[in-house]
Every structure is written in structure tokens, then in C-alpha cells.
Write an enzyme that holds these catalytic residues in place. Sequence first.
Site, mmCIF file in Angstrom:
data_model
loop_
_atom_site.group_PDB
_atom_site.id
_atom_site.type_symbol
_atom_site.label_atom_id
_atom_site.label_comp_id
_atom_site.label_asym_id
_atom_site.label_seq_id
_atom_site.Cartn_x
_atom_site.Cartn_y
_atom_site.Cartn_z
ATOM 1 N N SER A 163 45.849 10.697 34.819
ATOM 2 C CA SER A 163 46.125 9.632 33.849
ATOM 3 C C SER A 163 47.558 9.766 33.359
ATOM 4 O O SER A 163 48.485 9.684 34.162
ATOM 5 C CB SER A 163 45.120 9.691 32.696
ATOM 6 O OG SER A 163 45.289 8.600 31.818
ATOM 7 N N HIS A 190 44.657 6.325 36.270
ATOM 8 C CA HIS A 190 44.484 5.297 35.248
ATOM 9 C C HIS A 190 45.702 4.379 35.249
ATOM 10 O O HIS A 190 46.740 4.702 34.659
ATOM 11 C CB HIS A 190 44.323 5.931 33.864
ATOM 12 C CG HIS A 190 43.025 6.642 33.678
ATOM 13 N ND1 HIS A 190 42.819 7.565 32.682
ATOM 14 C CD2 HIS A 190 41.857 6.573 34.361
ATOM 15 C CE1 HIS A 190 41.586 8.027 32.750
ATOM 16 N NE2 HIS A 190 40.983 7.442 33.769
ATOM 17 N N ASP A 282 38.087 11.774 30.488
ATOM 18 C CA ASP A 282 37.588 11.228 31.747
ATOM 19 C C ASP A 282 37.737 12.251 32.873
ATOM 20 O O ASP A 282 38.794 12.860 33.035
ATOM 21 C CB ASP A 282 38.348 9.946 32.098
ATOM 22 C CG ASP A 282 37.751 9.213 33.289
ATOM 23 O OD1 ASP A 282 36.525 9.354 33.523
ATOM 24 O OD2 ASP A 282 38.503 8.505 33.980
#
Length: 342
Positions: A163, A190, A282
Site C-alpha cells: 500500500s 492499493h 489489510d
Amino acid sequence: MLKIAIVNDSPMALEVLRRLVSQTPHYQVSWTAQDGAEAVARCAADLPDLILMDVVMPIMDGVEATRRIMASTPCAILMVTASVNRYAAEVFTAMGYGALDAINTPAIGLQFASEGGKGLLKKISAIATLIGKAPRRSLLRDTPRPALVSRRSRSPLIAIGSSTGGPQALAKILSALPATLDASIVVVQHVDEQFAPGLAHWLNDQTPLTVDIAQEGQAPSPGHVSIAGTNDHLCLSPSGKFTYCAEPQTTYRPSVDALFASLAQHWPQPDIAVILTGMGQDGAQGLKLLRDAGWRTIAQDRKTSVVYGMPRAAFELGAVESVLPLEAIAPACLDHLSKIPY
């Protein structure tokens, strides 16, 4: 109340963004700035929760402003650019410094509820949830585990989730892998689907491997890097091919957890999974499933992470076998691959 700053050198774009934010309950415009240097100074005096940062501006662009802000007064930054294709490299550099995500500037006009405006508000809502540390629903509670097999039925696979700071970290790892790599790589970064093709193109220039967007119905292929390419979740189907899934509803899309959980369920042998720099949690639950299934699980260390959120969450959950600095991850993967019996 979410305090939002807007940095944009276009008066019209700035006004569109200001109105979008102002008309939304629980959002407040803290201040506006017309260049990156002004934004750096304003952050030092009045730090907002989130900055909507333009990419190209006079005096100091959004990339350099992001670097300076994340170094001295870090906060959430969403890059807002007029052209995804034209400024993709700049966006990925800014994400390497710590920007969370990016989106196109909404079309200028009176229709503030346009698709562009809705998309921006959706991004802001996701970031608000992320930085507010709202409770997240478990995606993986009832995910069954596969039976381990005694011999390999496919070429090895390396699954990577990343991310904040991810594009630069991915480039570092992929550039250290050989063109002759006899393993497939699948990546969930992401990033909005608008930027996924640009990310694949940019990474292609950083590595001898072939990087492309994972296509529905396509199988992982040795020597290829397949990147999640939509705002739905990239998963592996029971047939061993890529598929995109709208569920579950999560803060970040695509979800690393969703990919890892599908691999735990459908990939026929334990391989390698890596969690890189990023804000939030996540990937932690999915990585735990993979470790329990016998996978080699690696997390980037605190020192080399732009944001030590996702790796830390995975480590604290007991999902990580090895915590490594970024430069050691590719060699560790190659070492593990060299020891796999065929």
C-alpha cells in the site's frame, strides 16, 4: 470532523474541491494552498487530517511537497491529478514518499455530484475510515484451508501485498529478480483502477520480468508479474485462474486479504507471500492463513517501510515467519525457490 486541506494552483479546481468537501457532513476545509511550498508551511502551523494534493504546481510540485510533509509533519495525503496517464510516474513517486492513493481531479462545472466527484468522496471516506482506525470486519473467519500436497503440481508463486510506499518497494524487489525466474508473481497494490495500467507500465521499466494487469480467466504464468487491475478484489478461483470479486465490502479495494485468502483456499501447494509497507491492517489475516498452510511468509521491516502498518499488523497476528529489510526480500525469495523440491 475530518479536517481536509486542499492544495491546487488552479482557482477553478480548488473551488470544485472546496465545494465537494464543504457540502459533505463531517468534513471541514481547514485551509487551502496554491503550491507545494505554501502547503509545507501551512502543515507546520496547522496539520490537517487529510490533504488533497495536486501533482503539478509552480514553485514546488506535489511530489516534493509530499516528501517534505511526510518527513516533517506526516499526515494522510491523496494525490489529485488532472491526467492519470500523463503524471503516472509522478504519482508513483509521491506514493513512494507516503501518499496513500491518487485520483483524477473531478470535472470542473456545476454538477458536483458527477462520477468524478462521487469517486473522490468515496476515496476520502475510505481514508477517513483508515486513519480513524475504525473496527474492520474479518474477511476470513470461515475460510477453509487446503490440504497440503506432497509434490508440486504447478510452478511456484510469489504473492505480494502493498500500500503506502508500495510502488517504490515493488520496483526494488522486482528489479532484483532474474528474467529467467521460474515462478509466477501476483501483486495487490492499493491503487485506483485508473492508475493500475500506468503502474504496470512503470514497473515494466524497472524489471526484466514481464508486468501486466491480471485478466479475468488468466492463470498465473512463470516469469510474469500480474497486478490487480480493478477496484474489485483480485482472487484465485477454484480452477486456479484469476477472477475479480465485488465482495466482501472493504475499506480498501482491491484487498490483499481477499487475494491471500483465495490462495489459501485454492492454490495447491505452499509457496511465498510477502507483505510490504502500508497503512492499516489489510493482508494480516490472509497472511496468517497462508502461514498456517505452510507458506513462507515475509514482512518488510520497520526501518525500510514508509509506513509500518500492514507489516506490523501481520507480525502482531503471528502471520510472519521472517521480518526483512526491503533489499533482502528478493534474495530471500530466490533462496527459498532454490530449495523447493520438484
